[in-house]
Design a protein around this motif. Structure first.
Motif, PDB file in Angstrom:
ATOM      1  N   ARG A 277     -23.935 -47.330   1.224  1.00 29.74           N
ATOM      2  CA  ARG A 277     -24.694 -48.116   2.194  1.00 29.74           C
ATOM      3  C   ARG A 277     -24.588 -47.470   3.559  1.00 29.74           C
ATOM      4  O   ARG A 277     -23.676 -46.671   3.816  1.00 29.74           O
ATOM      5  N   CYS A 278     -25.518 -47.813   4.413  1.00 39.82           N
ATOM      6  CA  CYS A 278     -25.505 -47.287   5.775  1.00 39.82           C
ATOM      7  C   CYS A 278     -24.390 -47.967   6.567  1.00 39.82           C
ATOM      8  O   CYS A 278     -24.295 -49.196   6.585  1.00 39.82           O
ATOM      9  N   GLY A 279     -23.551 -47.175   7.218  1.00 44.52           N
ATOM     10  CA  GLY A 279     -22.456 -47.739   7.992  1.00 44.52           C
ATOM     11  C   GLY A 279     -22.903 -48.368   9.289  1.00 44.52           C
ATOM     12  O   GLY A 279     -22.169 -49.148   9.893  1.00 44.52           O
ATOM     13  N   ALA A 280     -24.145 -48.070   9.727  1.00 43.52           N
ATOM     14  CA  ALA A 280     -24.634 -48.608  10.997  1.00 43.52           C
ATOM     15  C   ALA A 280     -25.354 -49.941  10.807  1.00 43.52           C
ATOM     16  O   ALA A 280     -25.134 -50.882  11.568  1.00 43.52           O
ATOM     17  N   CYS A 281     -26.243 -50.028   9.787  1.00 43.06           N
ATOM     18  CA  CYS A 281     -27.040 -51.250   9.616  1.00 43.06           C
ATOM     19  C   CYS A 281     -26.760 -51.957   8.298  1.00 43.06           C
ATOM     20  O   CYS A 281     -27.363 -53.004   8.020  1.00 43.06           O
ATOM     21  N   ASP A 282     -25.889 -51.405   7.467  1.00 43.08           N
ATOM     22  CA  ASP A 282     -25.506 -51.988   6.179  1.00 43.08           C
ATOM     23  C   ASP A 282     -26.657 -52.008   5.163  1.00 43.08           C
ATOM     24  O   ASP A 282     -26.577 -52.697   4.157  1.00 43.08           O
ATOM     25  N   GLY A 283     -27.692 -51.234   5.412  1.00 45.74           N
ATOM     26  CA  GLY A 283     -28.772 -51.131   4.435  1.00 45.74           C
ATOM     27  C   GLY A 283     -28.409 -50.146   3.331  1.00 45.74           C
ATOM     28  O   GLY A 283     -27.519 -49.300   3.489  1.00 45.74           O
ATOM     29  N   PRO A 284     -29.095 -50.204   2.196  1.00 45.01           N
ATOM     30  CA  PRO A 284     -28.795 -49.282   1.100  1.00 45.01           C
ATOM     31  C   PRO A 284     -29.271 -47.867   1.419  1.00 45.01           C
ATOM     32  O   PRO A 284     -30.301 -47.670   2.065  1.00 45.01           O
ATOM     33  N   ALA A 314     -21.087 -35.538  -2.678  1.00 49.39           N
ATOM     34  CA  ALA A 314     -20.207 -35.118  -3.771  1.00 49.39           C
ATOM     35  C   ALA A 314     -18.937 -34.463  -3.230  1.00 49.39           C
ATOM     36  O   ALA A 314     -17.839 -34.688  -3.759  1.00 49.39           O
ATOM     37  N   ALA A 315     -19.072 -33.648  -2.160  1.00 53.59           N
ATOM     38  CA  ALA A 315     -17.895 -33.006  -1.570  1.00 53.59           C
ATOM     39  C   ALA A 315     -16.949 -34.044  -0.966  1.00 53.59           C
ATOM     40  O   ALA A 315     -15.712 -33.930  -1.091  1.00 53.59           O
ATOM     41  N   SER A 316     -17.504 -35.065  -0.314  1.00 55.66           N
ATOM     42  CA  SER A 316     -16.670 -36.126   0.273  1.00 55.66           C
ATOM     43  C   SER A 316     -15.953 -36.927  -0.810  1.00 55.66           C
ATOM     44  O   SER A 316     -14.788 -37.303  -0.644  1.00 55.66           O
ATOM     45  N   ILE A 317     -16.648 -37.169  -1.911  1.00 56.46           N
ATOM     46  CA  ILE A 317     -16.022 -37.879  -3.026  1.00 56.46           C
ATOM     47  C   ILE A 317     -14.866 -37.072  -3.583  1.00 56.46           C
ATOM     48  O   ILE A 317     -13.777 -37.610  -3.831  1.00 56.46           O
ATOM     49  N   ARG A 318     -15.079 -35.783  -3.766  1.00 55.57           N
ATOM     50  CA  ARG A 318     -14.017 -34.931  -4.327  1.00 55.57           C
ATOM     51  C   ARG A 318     -12.807 -34.900  -3.398  1.00 55.57           C
ATOM     52  O   ARG A 318     -11.662 -34.934  -3.848  1.00 55.57           O
ATOM     53  N   ASN A 445     -15.716 -48.991  -0.198  1.00 51.59           N
ATOM     54  CA  ASN A 445     -16.208 -48.854   1.180  1.00 51.59           C
ATOM     55  C   ASN A 445     -16.960 -47.531   1.371  1.00 51.59           C
ATOM     56  O   ASN A 445     -16.688 -46.770   2.310  1.00 51.59           O
ATOM     57  N   ARG A 446     -17.910 -47.272   0.515  1.00 53.34           N
ATOM     58  CA  ARG A 446     -18.670 -46.010   0.546  1.00 53.34           C
ATOM     59  C   ARG A 446     -19.843 -46.160   1.523  1.00 53.34           C
ATOM     60  O   ARG A 446     -20.797 -46.888   1.243  1.00 53.34           O
ATOM     61  N   THR A 447     -19.766 -45.498   2.669  1.00 46.61           N
ATOM     62  CA  THR A 447     -20.794 -45.626   3.699  1.00 46.61           C
ATOM     63  C   THR A 447     -21.182 -44.248   4.239  1.00 46.61           C
ATOM     64  O   THR A 447     -20.444 -43.266   4.093  1.00 46.61           O
ATOM     65  N   VAL A 448     -22.357 -44.212   4.866  1.00 51.81           N
ATOM     66  CA  VAL A 448     -22.835 -43.029   5.591  1.00 51.81           C
ATOM     67  C   VAL A 448     -23.254 -43.493   6.973  1.00 51.81           C
ATOM     68  O   VAL A 448     -24.107 -44.371   7.107  1.00 51.81           O
ATOM     69  N   THR A 449     -22.663 -42.904   8.016  1.00 51.58           N
ATOM     70  CA  THR A 449     -22.997 -43.234   9.396  1.00 51.58           C
ATOM     71  C   THR A 449     -23.412 -41.946  10.096  1.00 51.58           C
ATOM     72  O   THR A 449     -22.595 -41.026  10.243  1.00 51.58           O
ATOM     73  N   GLY A 450     -24.668 -41.906  10.523  1.00 51.74           N
ATOM     74  CA  GLY A 450     -25.176 -40.648  11.063  1.00 51.74           C
ATOM     75  C   GLY A 450     -25.225 -39.606   9.963  1.00 51.74           C
ATOM     76  O   GLY A 450     -25.955 -39.742   8.990  1.00 51.74           O
ATOM     77  N   VAL A 453     -20.000 -38.993   6.013  1.00 51.46           N
ATOM     78  CA  VAL A 453     -19.785 -39.759   4.785  1.00 51.46           C
ATOM     79  C   VAL A 453     -18.357 -40.302   4.803  1.00 51.46           C
ATOM     80  O   VAL A 453     -17.404 -39.529   4.968  1.00 51.46           O
ATOM     81  N   CYS A 454     -18.207 -41.605   4.640  1.00 52.88           N
ATOM     82  CA  CYS A 454     -16.887 -42.241   4.660  1.00 52.88           C
ATOM     83  C   CYS A 454     -16.625 -42.899   3.305  1.00 52.88           C
ATOM     84  O   CYS A 454     -17.443 -43.706   2.840  1.00 52.88           O
ATOM     85  N   ILE A 455     -15.487 -42.556   2.699  1.00 54.03           N
ATOM     86  CA  ILE A 455     -15.106 -43.129   1.409  1.00 54.03           C
ATOM     87  C   ILE A 455     -13.615 -43.432   1.450  1.00 54.03           C
ATOM     88  O   ILE A 455     -12.831 -42.646   1.973  1.00 54.03           O
TER      89      ILE A 455
END
Length: 495
Positions: A277-284, A314-318, A445-450, A453-455
């Motif tokens: 989900r988007c870390g800024a607006c919580d949209g998918p 994928a790199a952030s997940i790893r 808590n898998r999010t993308v802001t800008g 990638v935050c996991i």
């Protein structure tokens, strides 16, 4: 000689295999011969007269109104109608000049006294059906309160006669369980799941093709968790049959069906669809393919988060999995802590958290009943809340059973420990579906802001490391609480 129709009826197809229809036919034939009547057509019905809409009865009434015959011969009043609506239609025929005869009852339907006597008998027949229906409902409710399901077993179970619980069908039970597991994985829509189950051999009760509606009925039926829900009345009962799936799995399926668990399937079946989900607006973060590369995009135009490539995700997940996985020393410490926890738990009589939760649940059920009695909530609202509480009670019952099998819990935790020693390797070697399952199981808590990638690792993964960090001489209270949290939050490796 008057031209007449003759009507004979039994309540069920099974009764039609006996001699009742023949006996009615003989009596009507004898009556017609004695009264100089000619039977030009027979109408035979194998349905109850308690309900309206009998096809042969309706056809006969239409033909009589069209003047095809001058009279109607019926064996007796309760063979014609046991509901007042159809009896009124017979009365309308008499008012239109059609002669109504009853072969075994000396009633003159053309006289006022004879018509009144027939009306009284029709009312008595209708009342008999009402009383019979009430007694049947009373008997069924009694069985339901005892935990017996007095109707045909759903697909995956077998009938065993009256006052006996349904038992698992060895041919279909496993496939029904797979249906719930596959749908809960969100890798299937209802149609693709239907096609997959057909390949695996799931059929309906008669061995024929399972319809799409039949599959949907299976997925929404809490009977498979051990709970009986009567959809017509909204009542819920605790069954005494063996559950096929856990209440948690059933609830996950309902969440997927209701759209509460993210999208189920996409045309391209993108690997991380619905996980970020988007870390800024919580949209998918919605995937799309551009020139052979998959991007995940926030759909809000004014959001600071635009797109991120799938390989960056994928790199952030790893990286997250690499930081979360246990070392050999972590694994040894965790195994020692678990063995100590099991030994201590076996010396205790009960899990206090379960006791408190069960007590709270009983109080909520009592308050709900009081609210209904006091008129604070409507009956429909009560039924819906009561159903949710019964399912919650089933979940607690499953947890109680799991608490009783400490060795099995310990074995599951040992399996998890082995898995977390090689998270990154397991992720890299897995196929697409398994890789997605590992991400869901091990991260949160898998999010993308800008473009960032935050996991985070799941709580149970962090808990395993915290167990191994407790010195062996420290009190065990924090360690016990951590292990309990891991057990309640961890996915079973066997599922």
């Amino acid at each position: 000689m008057k031209r007449c129709f003759a009507y004979i009826r039994v309540s069920t197809v099974k009764q039609g295999e006996g001699v009742s229809l023949e006996a009615q036919q003989e009596a009507i034939t004898r009556f017609a011969s004695q009264h100089n009547l000619s039977i030009i057509q027979w109408f035979e019905e194998k349905e109850t007269a308690a309900k309206r809409g009998r096809p042969q009865f309706n056809k006969m009434v239409r033909e009589l109104r069209n003047g095809r015959a001058h009279g109607l011969i019926i064996h007796k009043i309760d063979r014609s109608a046991r509901n007042l609506a159809d009896w009124a239609r017979i009365g309308d025929l008499a008012d239109a000049g059609i002669d109504i005869h009853f072969a075994t009852e000396s009633l003159d339907f053309r006289s006022r006294g004879g018509r009144l006597a027939a009306d009284v008998q029709a009312v008595v027949a209708a009342d008999y059906i009402r009383n019979l229906r009430d007694e049947c409902i009373k008997g069924m409710n009694g069985r339901l309160k005892q935990g017996y399901y007095p109707f045909r077993a759903p697909i995956g179970y077998l009938d065993n006669g009256r006052a006996r619980p349904k038992t698992l069908d060895p041919l279909r039970a496993g496939l029904v369980r797979e249906a719930f597991e596959l749908y809960a994985s969100r890798r299937h829509s209802l149609r693709t799941l239907h096609a997959e189950l057909q390949k695996r051999g799931l059929t309906n009760r008669q061995g024929g093709k399972l319809t799409l509606r039949g599959l949907e009925t299976i997925l929404r039926n809490p009977f498979y968790t051990g709970v009986i829900f009567i959809r017509r009345t909204g009542a819920t009962f605790q069954g005494n049959h063996e559950p096929l799936i856990s209440a948690n799995l059933f609830q996950r399926v309902q969440d997927v069906k209701a759209g509460k668990a993210g999208p189920k399937v996409t045309r391209h079946n993108h690997l991380y669809q619905g996980l970020f989900r988007c870390g800024a607006c919580d949209g998918p973060m919605v995937p799309e393919r551009q020139k052979g590369t998959v991007y995940y995009r926030c759909q809000r135009r004014d959001c600071i988060t635009k797109t991120v490539r799938e390989d960056q995700i994928a790199a952030s997940i790893r990286s997250c999995l690499a930081n979360a996985q246990l070392t050999e020393q972590n694994a040894r410490d965790a195994r020692l802590a678990i063995r100590g926890w099991v030994a201590e738990r076996k010396n205790q009589n009960d899990d206090q958290s379960l006791v408190l939760r069960e007590s709270n649940l009983h109080s909520r059920k009592a308050r709900l009943t009081d609210a209904l009695v006091d008129g604070m909530i409507e009956r429909e609202d009560y039924k819906e809340r009561h159903k949710a509480l019964v399912l919650e009670e089933q979940i607690l019952r499953e947890e109680r059973a799991a608490f009783a099998s400490l060795d099995a819990k310990a074995e599951n935790l040992h399996s998890v420990i082995e898995l977390t020693k090689n998270l990154t390797q397991g992720h890299d070697l897995a196929d697409r579906q398994q890789r997605r399952a590992i991400v869901e199981m091990a991260t949160s808590n898998r999010t993308v802001t800008g473009k960032k990638v935050c996991i985070e690792p799941q709580d149970w993964l962090q808990g395993l490391k915290s167990i191994s960090a407790v010195p062996s001489g420290e009190p065990s209270r924090d360690r016990d609480r951590t292990i309990n949290e891991i057990i309640h939050g961890i996915p079973s490796i066997q599922q």
